[in-house]
Design an enzyme around this catalytic site. Structure first.
Site, PDB file in Angstrom:
ATOM      1  CB  CYS A  79     -12.745  -3.363   3.370  1.00 35.97           C
ATOM      2  SG  CYS A  79     -12.231  -1.637   3.117  1.00 35.97           S
ATOM      3  CG  HIS A 169      -8.251  -5.238   3.350  1.00 36.53           C
ATOM      4  ND1 HIS A 169      -9.042  -5.744   2.350  1.00 36.53           N
ATOM      5  CD2 HIS A 169      -8.454  -3.896   3.359  1.00 36.53           C
ATOM      6  CE1 HIS A 169      -9.699  -4.763   1.767  1.00 36.53           C
ATOM      7  NE2 HIS A 169      -9.365  -3.623   2.359  1.00 36.53           N
ATOM      8  CD  GLU A 171      -8.274  -9.211   2.284  1.00 37.19           C
ATOM      9  OE1 GLU A 171      -8.770  -8.400   1.478  1.00 37.19           O
ATOM     10  OE2 GLU A 171      -8.623  -9.264   3.489  1.00 37.19           O
TER      11      GLU A 171
END
Length: 511
Positions: A79, A169, A171
């Protein structure tokens, strides 16, 4: 030496999730503020640049020298990290016409790059950014797109080491195969091995404590919780009887907890000193209703009791603490360095006041990792799976003034609540549960008599580490059974309610 990945934190709310994903691969990683000095040694295998609430186009936005870092190691920008990479390598980042937030699908994937090995098209990813890449960096190639974003992932060619950017993202759990993408970077590109296991951590930590402490003595406060117990066990394995443990009964523990925990500690072979300071705490809390005032009194009183015990021992130079990684991360601000560990997690002020060095064997671990270490050490489930319990104990679960009578009421009600969770196999599905005594009395009827007694609130939450929490959905029939038994058996309580607020906006504890 343990291989590691370094995560440079630009202030993203998701940074800890990156670390968790890497740790689950049995690879060690550290989170540091973006302004930290990086030590390039043989153990460092790669760097990840986190997201950020900032825009790369702001005047004072966080900056790092990606060119210098990439001359030594592979880099993955997520990001903000991807947008900063783009800007520094000659591309353009501009404000999106509309904020790109939420689920998106990878519509086109260019499989020639290993970061996306095993990832199929139409894969769901999670977007969270107000800016977008409108012009690629020099020598950059697109490796993934979505229907709305032409540059979902890119790689810059001709760099000394792999340099990759993701505008989504990986994660977060909403990214379907995000863990695989992170694994592709950490294991595939950075060539880390799955060597960071509980067994290896225990061995390295015990050796480290032996080197730090030698034949000197360590004193440590225990709470009965998993953090302090695992930390004490590791220190004990390193230095044996040179560890002196202190367990203080402040009168604010759960029912029979002091006796039960003392017995458990003695079975572990720990050199344990039990101190009953109940009356001291009650005397100092008399007439105090302010939550912060109660916390300070409880914390300062503990320090007084602990110091008094420490002074009875001779030649103590080290203080053991159960500090864990979230405490360390939260003590260092991305917006500026700070070295203040949250006081309710640790014995605040003692190291400086008593001129001691710290021994913190868990400061690299998340809570779930502490439990894995405890299991590897052979600790009982009563330690490993014990719910977190606040440092001030029942003192902050009694709203208003704390008295011996109120503590007794709350202990009885809480014991019933916890026993029901155990009996119905719900205890281990709930991250933390507790009972709160409210400063509210209400009218009730028992038999033919009118009552005017206290109300208790039951609190149960699900969470991973307490940073966020949702209320636990305990079945109605179990709640009814708990309520019925509390009201029937605990004289002084005639009403039970259940707290269904989540964190945020609420907190887990009421005070």
């Amino acid at each position: 030496m343990t291989e590691k990945i370094l995560i440079l934190d630009f202030g993203s709310q998701y940074t800890q999730l990156i670390a968790r994903n890497i740790r689950e691969l049995n690879v060690y990683c550290e989170i540091v503020p973006y302004y930290s000095n990086i030590v390039y040694d043989s153990t460092l295998k790669g760097i990840i640049l986190s997201g950020s609430p900032s825009s790369v186009n702001e005047e004072n936005s966080p900056m790092v020298d990606i060119h210098s870092m990439n001359s030594k190691l592979p880099i993955l920008g997520i990001c903000y990290g991807a947008q900063l990479t783009t800007k520094l390598y000659g591309g353009k980042v501009e404000k999106s016409s509309s904020r790109e937030y939420g689920r998106a699908k990878l519509s086109t994937i260019h499989h020639e790059h290993s970061i996306l090995d095993g990832i199929s098209e139409d894969n769901q990813v999670w977007m969270s950014h107000a800016d977008t890449i409108t012009q690629l960096a020099d020598k950059a190639v697109i490796i993934a797109e979505t229907n709305s974003i032409p540059v979902a992932a890119f790689a810059i060619q001709g760099t000394p080491n792999p340099l990759i950017g993701l505008q989504f993202h990986p994660e977060v759990t909403h990214s379907e195969n995000g863990k695989k993408i992170i694994e592709n970077f950490v294991v595939g590109i950075c060539q880390c091995h799955h060597e960071w296991t509980p067994a290896s951590y225990i061995h390295e930590t015990i050796e480290s404590i032996k080197q730090q402490v030698g034949d000197q003595k360590v004193i440590m406060a225990l709470s009965g919780g998993v953090d302090s117990t695992v930390a004490a066990t590791l220190i004990h394995k390193a230095i044996g009887k040179n560890l002196y443990c202190v367990f203080v009964d402040n009168g604010l523990l759960r029912k029979n907890e002091f006796k039960q925990v003392m017995e458990d500690y003695e079975q572990l072979g720990l050199n344990i000193i039990g101190v009953d300071a109940t009356q001291l705490f009650y005397d100092r809390l008399k007439g105090v209703s302010d939550p912060e005032g109660k916390r300070k009194i409880i914390g300062n009183s503990f320090i007084d009791v602990f110091q008094e015990e420490a002074l009875k021992l001779k030649d103590i130079h080290f203080l053991g603490q159960g500090t864990i990684y979230p405490d360390v991360i939260e003590s260092v601000s991305v917006n500026g360095p700070s070295a203040t560990i949250k006081s309710h997690h640790n014995v605040g002020g003692l190291p400086e006041k008593m001129h001691m060095q710290l021994v913190e064997p868990l400061r690299a671990l998340f809570k779930d990792e502490v439990r894995r270490i405890g299991k590897e050490l052979g600790l009982k489930d009563s330690f490993i799976q014990r719910h977190p319990f606040p440092g001030p104990g029942l003192g902050i679960r009694i709203l208003g003034e704390v008295t011996a009578e109120k503590v007794a009421l709350l202990q009885e009600a809480d014991a019933i609540y916890i026993q029901h969770l155990l009996d119905h196999n719900l205890y281990h599905t709930i991250w933390q549960a507790g009972t709160i005594l409210l400063p509210v009395q209400s009218v009730g009827v028992m038999g033919d008599e009118r009552t005017y007694e206290f109300t208790v609130a039951l609190r149960g939450v699900t969470s991973v580490d307490g940073m966020t929490a949702d209320w636990a959905h305990i079945p109605y029939d179990v709640l009814a059974s708990i309520s019925n038994e509390i009201i029937n058996k605990v004289k002084g309580i005639n009403r039970v309610v259940y707290d269904i607020s989540s964190k945020p906006p609420a907190t887990i504890e009421w005070e």
